[in-house]
Design a protein around this motif. Sequence first.
Motif, PDB file in Angstrom:
ATOM      1  N   TYR A  73       0.846  -1.204   0.000  1.00  0.00           N
ATOM      2  CA  TYR A  73       0.000   0.000   0.000  1.00  0.00           C
ATOM      3  C   TYR A  73       0.880   1.254   0.000  1.00  0.00           C
ATOM      4  CZ  TYR A  73      -3.505   3.375   1.661  1.00  0.00           C
ATOM      5  OH  TYR A  73      -4.339   4.442   1.789  1.00  0.00           O
ATOM      6  N   LYS A  91      -6.127   4.663   6.210  1.00  0.00           N
ATOM      7  CA  LYS A  91      -5.607   4.344   4.875  1.00  0.00           C
ATOM      8  C   LYS A  91      -6.582   3.493   4.079  1.00  0.00           C
ATOM      9  CE  LYS A  91      -0.681   4.458   5.823  1.00  0.00           C
ATOM     10  NZ  LYS A  91       0.548   3.666   5.958  1.00  0.00           N
ATOM     11  N   GLN A  92      -7.181   2.522   4.747  1.00  0.00           N
ATOM     12  CA  GLN A  92      -8.067   1.591   4.044  1.00  0.00           C
ATOM     13  C   GLN A  92      -9.368   2.273   3.652  1.00  0.00           C
ATOM     14  OE1 GLN A  92      -5.697   0.478   6.178  1.00  0.00           O
ATOM     15  NE2 GLN A  92      -4.887  -0.530   4.368  1.00  0.00           N
ATOM     16  N   ILE A 105      -9.800   5.473   3.025  1.00  0.00           N
ATOM     17  CA  ILE A 105      -9.501   6.368   1.896  1.00  0.00           C
ATOM     18  C   ILE A 105      -9.461   5.554   0.605  1.00  0.00           C
ATOM     19  CG2 ILE A 105      -7.682   7.767   0.840  1.00  0.00           C
ATOM     20  CD1 ILE A 105      -6.926   8.740   3.609  1.00  0.00           C
ATOM     21  N   GLN A 106      -8.791   4.409   0.672  1.00  0.00           N
ATOM     22  CA  GLN A 106      -8.671   3.563  -0.511  1.00  0.00           C
ATOM     23  C   GLN A 106     -10.048   3.092  -0.987  1.00  0.00           C
ATOM     24  OE1 GLN A 106      -6.468  -0.057   0.130  1.00  0.00           O
ATOM     25  NE2 GLN A 106      -5.658  -0.040  -1.948  1.00  0.00           N
TER      26      GLN A 106
END
Lengths: 354, 504
Positions: free
Chosen positions: A340, B243-244, B246-247
């Motif tokens: 990521y 982060k996840q 947003i992804q």
Amino acid sequence: MTTLTHSPHAHAPISIGKVMATVMAALVPTTLYGFWLYGWPAIFLWSVAMASALLGEAFILRIQGRAVRPALLDGSGALTAWLLALSLPPFAPWWVAMVGALFAVVIAKQVFGGLGQNVFNPAMAARVMLLISFPFEMTLWAAPTPLASAGAPDFMQGLAITFGAAGWDAMASASLLGHVKTEFSRGLDLIHSFPGQFELATAAWGSRAGSLGETATLFILAGGLFLIARRIITWHAPVAMLLGVAIPALIASGIDPARFLGVWPHLLSGGLMLGAFFIATDPVTSPNTGAGQFVFGLGCGLLTWVIRSFGGYPEGVAFAVLLMNAAAPVIDRYVKPRIYGRTRKGAPQPVKEG
Amino acid sequence: MNLLSRLKLRGGVHPVGRKELSAEAPICTLPLPERLFVSLQQHIGAPASAVVAVGDQVLKGQLIAASQGMVSAPVHAPTSGRVVAIGDYPAPHPSGLPVPTITIEADGDDHWLDFDPPADPMALSPEEIANRVGAAGIVGLGGAAFPSAVKLNLSRKSGVTTLIMNGGECEPYLTCDDRLMRDHPRAVVAGILLIQRAVAAPQVLVGIEDNKPEAIAAMRVAATGTGVQIVPVPSMYPMGSEKQLIQALTGKEIPAGGRAADIGVLVHNVGTAYAVHEALSLGRPLVKRIVTVSGGAVSVPRNLEVLIGTPAQALFDFCGGYKEVPARLVMGGPMMGQEMTNPNVPVIKGTSGVLALTNQEIGRPSPAACIRCSTCVRACPVGLLPLEMAAHIRIGDLGAAVDLGLKDCIACGSCSYVCPAHIPLVHYFNYAKGDLSAKERAKLKQEATKKLAEARNERMDRIARERAEAARQRAAKKAAQEAAKKAAKKAAAEAKSQETEVAA
């Protein structure tokens, strides 16, 4: 004294024992069908392999001074012996199963450091060892004589076949791949040797000469799909391995049908189906990533086809798997997931302005 | 961006949710406890510094500790009463180590300080909104507890195209955000609009896991006509990780080592939005929060509105105590929360839940050998190889683990959760990260020491040089003086002799 704990404070209801048990459950239909097809000798042979593996593993664990119970209860040794037994000729003598099972758990697994440490698939390593050491016993195929059918060995005759020195009339049979190879050596091409040899339905249901648990293609396929559904294995290695055999078979048989077998005889013969769903998916000896497993499976398939088509042995699944086992660390080195926020090469992703 | 590439989480796991334990009961207020233990270190950054003294009477909402430095947050009195102690008290940390804490004895009146809230908070300038959020002591209420005003200011300067409100709440058991969105959707949306104004974000997305249909419905009604979009996201842990999320919502990734602001995104928790609304519309600083009290060992699991500083034990007691002896007490969710070794540790701003878990729930089988099944690889939402990293860390080769992406690990615990061999993978990673940062600090210290030593040597050399120079100059001066004296004497003598000659 309190011990320091660490998150997560929960765990999925899964364990190595459960994984192994699920795989064994997936093998049950194939195995029972094999028992029915080949009768008492098959049952004895399977039992000898299982008992030898468990006793051998217990012994070697004790010598190493390691805990015996947890290692035996995780079921990995039993599964190895089970897979080995399925790959043996059903009328093979007892000592073949015993030597093979002991080699698998002691040499191929425990000597490397036990569960998770072995480089090569123990069942396939044992099968190759047996094939090279005892080529006669390992290629003596019996025509299927289902339990209780006329001409099937009864209990005592079964004992005699597995444990005695007596031969059996029905043994003068050949597997399809073996037959093809023999006829080539006699100068007969497929056009002359093959007619009448291959019927799709027979191959799919497995009522033909072959290893104990390798002939019932449909049962193996069902077991494999069950494992995929239970998320014990993924589709990558099996699909790639089948493709690895099917694609070159399709091309080659299209070019020269007298020299090369077609797609279906390849897919439904020998140990391919068992290899694709139960051997190439062995977690310990295959790559870590889906993409890596695909490459691994493809390699297993291609090598299988090459060995079957050009090699000295009629069947190549075990050799192909061992060769690809050796290549698995290399595949893992080059096939890694993208992290990521990073590019494939591992550098941070560029910040796009605007 | 098409829908197929969006809303997708890489890896991830489906832990048993157990949210039904506490999700259905409306939020209820915990009665005022006798004493409140208000930690001065409830946020990421420098601890606040006490501005009251023992014996002082304080009102509810009064500033009791001021923010220190760039990244810090002030702390306010959660109720009216008397300051009875300022000193160390066990903190909610697995070490159980104490932190500076102000203890307040409640007087029972719960009397608010008088506030003068603005008539229309939406008329405030973005800077003023951020200032007031900072003054109210608001930190990220999702658990990270990063001072919210710092984030607002940074994002306003770098520009935000998408404001994402995190209503994911992917941790099992926790339902405090779910309940907040169901019970106070209008206040949450009002807070979201204030945050939007503070950073001038053109787009606002509220990501809510689709296992909370009631919250999604309530928020949709409240957000009608505001431009705030409610987006259901798949229920999959760790969807609530910044982060996840947003992804999943934008398809973008934060570059490694970067911040969400680098890609024009700002993420705040829905609980933070509620606190922002309370602070700006009512003028009330952050002195309470909603806490999920749950776990198999709790008699009546529910969500409570709790004053900051309330001991965790008071929450369990109010929920009917334990119905069986808990095997482990956890603050936060079971995936990333920390064990409470002491049930009297206080609730802090980042406390989303307190759990009393049974043996059956935590499951503590002993680790077995890795079978390289790579279930952890499939579970990792970041794309790491947990089994390889752990193998390197086990033999002390931390460098190799870093090369494999150790520093990109978000410590979500997905790998440990699914490992059939029960290997405590994330424990390895946190150990390695701690060891690496300790080494880094030691290295920095060593470099600083070296620099100081070099500077000292240089200084000593310079002083010696200067001394030598001064001595030389003094000697030269003396020599010159003596020469001048001699010359004068000589001249005098010559003059005398001339005189004599003349006289003769």
